[in-house]
Scaffold this motif. Structure first.
Motif, mmCIF file in Angstrom:
data_model
loop_
_atom_site.group_PDB
_atom_site.id
_atom_site.type_symbol
_atom_site.label_atom_id
_atom_site.label_comp_id
_atom_site.label_asym_id
_atom_site.label_seq_id
_atom_site.Cartn_x
_atom_site.Cartn_y
_atom_site.Cartn_z
ATOM 1 N N ALA A 127 0.835 -1.206 0.000
ATOM 2 C CA ALA A 127 0.000 0.000 0.000
ATOM 3 C C ALA A 127 0.870 1.256 0.000
ATOM 4 O O ALA A 127 2.013 1.249 0.423
ATOM 5 C CB ALA A 127 -0.923 -0.010 1.211
ATOM 6 N N VAL A 128 0.277 2.363 -0.501
ATOM 7 C CA VAL A 128 0.960 3.659 -0.550
ATOM 8 C C VAL A 128 0.314 4.571 0.487
ATOM 9 O O VAL A 128 -0.917 4.675 0.557
ATOM 10 C CB VAL A 128 0.860 4.274 -1.958
ATOM 11 N N TYR A 129 1.139 5.232 1.279
ATOM 12 C CA TYR A 129 0.650 6.115 2.323
ATOM 13 C C TYR A 129 1.281 7.497 2.165
ATOM 14 O O TYR A 129 2.354 7.653 1.587
ATOM 15 C CB TYR A 129 0.985 5.568 3.711
ATOM 16 N N ALA A 130 0.606 8.498 2.746
ATOM 17 C CA ALA A 130 1.126 9.855 2.776
ATOM 18 C C ALA A 130 0.608 10.532 4.043
ATOM 19 O O ALA A 130 -0.469 10.178 4.551
ATOM 20 C CB ALA A 130 0.679 10.637 1.549
ATOM 21 N N PRO A 131 1.342 11.502 4.604
ATOM 22 C CA PRO A 131 0.818 12.245 5.761
ATOM 23 C C PRO A 131 -0.479 12.954 5.378
ATOM 24 O O PRO A 131 -0.595 13.515 4.283
ATOM 25 C CB PRO A 131 1.930 13.251 6.059
ATOM 26 N N GLU A 132 -1.471 12.891 6.264
ATOM 27 C CA GLU A 132 -2.756 13.529 5.954
ATOM 28 C C GLU A 132 -2.615 15.036 5.788
ATOM 29 O O GLU A 132 -3.396 15.672 5.081
ATOM 30 C CB GLU A 132 -3.770 13.211 7.055
ATOM 31 N N LYS A 133 -1.597 15.612 6.421
ATOM 32 C CA LYS A 133 -1.259 17.017 6.218
ATOM 33 C C LYS A 133 0.254 17.102 6.038
ATOM 34 O O LYS A 133 1.010 16.761 6.945
ATOM 35 C CB LYS A 133 -1.693 17.874 7.411
ATOM 36 N N PRO A 134 0.733 17.522 4.867
ATOM 37 C CA PRO A 134 2.174 17.553 4.621
ATOM 38 C C PRO A 134 2.886 18.482 5.593
ATOM 39 O O PRO A 134 2.309 19.460 6.090
ATOM 40 C CB PRO A 134 2.280 18.075 3.181
ATOM 41 N N LEU A 135 4.131 18.154 5.883
ATOM 42 C CA LEU A 135 4.965 19.029 6.682
ATOM 43 C C LEU A 135 5.412 20.194 5.801
ATOM 44 O O LEU A 135 6.182 20.023 4.853
ATOM 45 C CB LEU A 135 6.192 18.277 7.215
ATOM 46 N N ALA A 136 4.910 21.388 6.092
ATOM 47 C CA ALA A 136 5.207 22.561 5.264
ATOM 48 C C ALA A 136 6.633 23.043 5.514
ATOM 49 O O ALA A 136 7.054 23.219 6.661
ATOM 50 C CB ALA A 136 4.208 23.677 5.561
ATOM 51 N N VAL A 137 7.370 23.247 4.421
ATOM 52 C CA VAL A 137 8.737 23.776 4.480
ATOM 53 C C VAL A 137 8.693 25.212 3.976
ATOM 54 O O VAL A 137 8.060 25.501 2.955
ATOM 55 C CB VAL A 137 9.689 22.921 3.622
ATOM 56 N N LYS A 138 9.361 26.124 4.671
ATOM 57 C CA LYS A 138 9.339 27.530 4.262
ATOM 58 C C LYS A 138 10.727 27.988 3.826
ATOM 59 O O LYS A 138 11.748 27.489 4.302
ATOM 60 C CB LYS A 138 8.816 28.415 5.384
ATOM 61 N N ALA A 139 10.736 28.939 2.907
ATOM 62 C CA ALA A 139 11.976 29.540 2.438
ATOM 63 C C ALA A 139 12.276 30.764 3.287
ATOM 64 O O ALA A 139 11.459 31.679 3.386
ATOM 65 C CB ALA A 139 11.861 29.924 0.970
ATOM 66 N N LEU A 140 13.443 30.792 3.896
ATOM 67 C CA LEU A 140 13.855 31.922 4.736
ATOM 68 C C LEU A 140 14.391 33.057 3.866
ATOM 69 O O LEU A 140 14.668 32.860 2.680
ATOM 70 C CB LEU A 140 14.913 31.447 5.728
ATOM 71 N N PRO A 141 14.563 34.255 4.408
ATOM 72 C CA PRO A 141 15.075 35.376 3.613
ATOM 73 C C PRO A 141 16.433 35.105 2.970
ATOM 74 O O PRO A 141 16.771 35.712 1.960
ATOM 75 C CB PRO A 141 15.171 36.519 4.634
ATOM 76 N N ARG A 142 17.209 34.170 3.513
ATOM 77 C CA ARG A 142 18.530 33.873 2.963
ATOM 78 C C ARG A 142 18.510 32.714 1.964
ATOM 79 O O ARG A 142 19.559 32.274 1.486
ATOM 80 C CB ARG A 142 19.505 33.553 4.092
ATOM 81 N N ALA A 143 17.338 32.181 1.647
ATOM 82 C CA ALA A 143 17.250 31.019 0.761
ATOM 83 C C ALA A 143 17.726 31.346 -0.646
ATOM 84 O O ALA A 143 17.499 32.444 -1.156
ATOM 85 C CB ALA A 143 15.809 30.505 0.723
ATOM 86 N N LEU A 144 18.381 30.397 -1.281
ATOM 87 C CA LEU A 144 18.774 30.512 -2.693
ATOM 88 C C LEU A 144 18.813 29.123 -3.307
ATOM 89 O O LEU A 144 17.839 28.685 -3.916
ATOM 90 C CB LEU A 144 20.133 31.214 -2.833
ATOM 91 N N ASN A 145 19.913 28.427 -3.160
ATOM 92 C CA ASN A 145 20.025 27.039 -3.614
ATOM 93 C C ASN A 145 20.182 26.149 -2.389
ATOM 94 O O ASN A 145 21.254 26.124 -1.769
ATOM 95 C CB ASN A 145 21.227 26.874 -4.553
ATOM 96 N N ASP A 146 19.129 25.421 -2.061
ATOM 97 C CA ASP A 146 19.130 24.614 -0.846
ATOM 98 C C ASP A 146 18.816 23.161 -1.162
ATOM 99 O O ASP A 146 18.449 22.806 -2.290
ATOM 100 C CB ASP A 146 18.115 25.174 0.150
ATOM 101 N N ASP A 147 18.948 22.332 -0.137
ATOM 102 C CA ASP A 147 18.684 20.896 -0.265
ATOM 103 C C ASP A 147 17.675 20.451 0.782
ATOM 104 O O ASP A 147 17.725 20.870 1.943
ATOM 105 C CB ASP A 147 19.970 20.086 -0.073
ATOM 106 N N LEU A 148 16.761 19.582 0.348
ATOM 107 C CA LEU A 148 15.819 18.894 1.233
ATOM 108 C C LEU A 148 16.079 17.403 1.093
ATOM 109 O O LEU A 148 16.142 16.884 -0.024
ATOM 110 C CB LEU A 148 14.371 19.218 0.843
ATOM 111 N N ARG A 149 16.262 16.736 2.205
ATOM 112 C CA ARG A 149 16.458 15.280 2.192
ATOM 113 C C ARG A 149 15.382 14.646 3.068
ATOM 114 O O ARG A 149 15.168 15.074 4.209
ATOM 115 C CB ARG A 149 17.841 14.908 2.709
ATOM 116 N N VAL A 150 14.699 13.633 2.526
ATOM 117 C CA VAL A 150 13.658 12.908 3.256
ATOM 118 C C VAL A 150 14.065 11.448 3.341
ATOM 119 O O VAL A 150 14.473 10.843 2.338
ATOM 120 C CB VAL A 150 12.281 13.033 2.562
ATOM 121 N N THR A 151 13.970 10.877 4.562
ATOM 122 C CA THR A 151 14.348 9.482 4.793
ATOM 123 C C THR A 151 13.211 8.781 5.527
ATOM 124 O O THR A 151 12.515 9.400 6.341
ATOM 125 C CB THR A 151 15.629 9.408 5.645
#
Length: 421
Positions: A127-151
């Motif tokens: 079966a495939v599952y997902a969080p009923e409400k995604p974890l929201a990620v925000k861009a800070l004022p210093r954001a440009l080229n960033d990385d998100l890693r999910v495990t």
């Protein structure tokens, strides 16, 4: 009968070959029957693919589309999803079934902000599952080229030794719900590049140097990122190259650890593959003033590769000025001068004219010079020694005496050898 060395080596070789064949046979046996040892009932939690996220505006949030699939044959009792972002990103709100912690930058690792969410519920195989409400990620004022890693995993992940104490979120808890099949799900970790619409202004600062010929002065050149964004490059890629060209008439007495010679300039790098807003590098270089050159000027300049995030090119180069007090050369007197210590730069100056310097001094050291003599010229003094040409016969006579003495010593040794023989 003793075994000859060659035969002894042959026996050792044979034993080695037998051992190697036995090991190879064991490996082949294991490879031929993997199902006999594999645990087919072990759960296999994997994540669905997450597309790169682009065009994020600082201050806004986005929801990474996280899906979890159990590739095993049995249900798992609990699932942990681990989120990790670089320093240009953060989290809008954190559910109470999640804990947040930070890991500061160390060695070659960037600063990270992490959230670990535990879903204490069964996840059925296939079966495939997902969080009923995604974890929201925000861009800070210093954001440009960033990385998100999910495990994802079925056990609680360990924390980095440098991590801060985890703190539970305050937003309502969320759970996993069944989800329609998404992209391919084959890995337990997914790396997602996140690109924000932002700028970072690189700039350099030169220096104003002053000193006399022969002095060693300190050049301080700076590279800075005045923001507003921080800049992170891909692993293995340089951040920027700073080219430092010293003023004419100077030489590098001591370079900076991040710099190496590149033609007439020094090519300088950075300590990391990222630079924070307000951060940068300071390069300290020791320069020796060899001679006075009218209007001598050096520079500090950024390398010319494309930097779309940095539209202001006016501050990518700065001057290094040099004010030399006095004149002449650091290696001696100028042409035609007398009474100075040492020789002139090209070796043609001194108290006498070329071809006669020192020869009219009656064996005095260096003509009219008080200590080092004048420079080396045709028929003149010995370079960098202060000795006049009159000392040459004395040196020859001393060398001859050494040869005669050595010959006598050899003859004595030969006579002794004959008597003892």
């Amino acid at each position: 009968m003793p075994i000859p060395p060659r035969n002894r080596g042959d026996r050792r070789t044979s034993r080695t070959a037998v051992a190697a064949l036995s090991a190879a046979g064991l490996v082949a046996l294991c490879a031929a029957a993997p199902t006999a040892f594999a645990d087919e009932t072990a759960p296999g939690l994997v994540l669905g693919d997450i597309a790169p996220i682009e065009g994020v505006k600082p201050g806004s949030s986005f929801d990474p589309s996280v899906t979890v699939v159990n590739k095993g044959t049995q249900a798992v009792d609990a699932v942990w999803v681990y989120y990790s972002v670089t320093r240009g990103l953060g989290y809008a709100e954190i559910p109470s079934n999640c804990q947040a912690h930070q890991v500061p930058s160390y060695d070659e690792m960037t600063e990270k902000s992490n959230v670990v969410c535990k879903f204490d519920q069964a996840v059925e195989p296939g079966a495939v599952y997902a969080p009923e409400k995604p974890l929201a990620v925000k861009a800070l004022p210093r954001a440009l080229n960033d990385d998100l890693r999910v495990t994802v995993g079925d056990t609680e992940p360990g924390l980095d030794e440098a991590a801060t104490t985890p703190v539970a979120g305050t937003a309502p808890a969320v759970k996993l719900v069944e989800h329609a099949a998404g992209g391919a799900a084959t890995k337990d970790a997914v790396d997602v590049p996140v690109t924000s619409v932002n700028t970072a202004d690189y700039q350099v600062t030169g220096d104003a140097l002053k000193g006399a010929v022969g002095d060693t002065v300190t050049l301080t050149a700076e590279f800075a990122n005045v923001g507003p964004a921080w800049v992170l490059t891909k692993e293995g890629d340089p951040l920027v190259e700073v080219l430092i060209t010293p003023p004419a008439g100077t030489s590098v007495a001591k370079s900076h650890g991040f710099c190496e010679a590149k033609g007439k300039a020094l090519a300088c790098g950075t300590s990391q593959r990222w630079v924070n807003e307000g951060g940068g590098e300071t390069y300290t270089i020791k320069l020796k003033i060899d001679k006075q050159v009218a209007g001598a000027k050096g520079s500090v300049a950024l390398s010319t590769e494309a930097r779309p995030f940095d539209p202001d090119k006016a501050n990518d180069k700065a001057d290094i000025t040099l004010d030399v007090t006095g004149g002449g050369s650091s290696t001696g007197s100028s042409t035609g001068s007398s009474g100075s210590t040492g020789s002139s730069t090209n070796g043609s100056g001194g108290s006498g004219s070329s071809g006669s310097s020192g020869s009219d001094s009656g064996g005095s050291a260096g003509g009219s010079s008080s200590t080092g003599g004048t420079g080396s010229t045709t028929g003149g003094n010995l370079a960098a020694t202060g000795s006049s040409s009159a000392t040459l016969p004395i040196a020859v006579a001393a060398a001859a005496a050494v040869v005669v003495g050595a010959g006598g010593l050899v003859a004595v040794r030969r006579r002794r050898a004959q008597h003892t023989g």
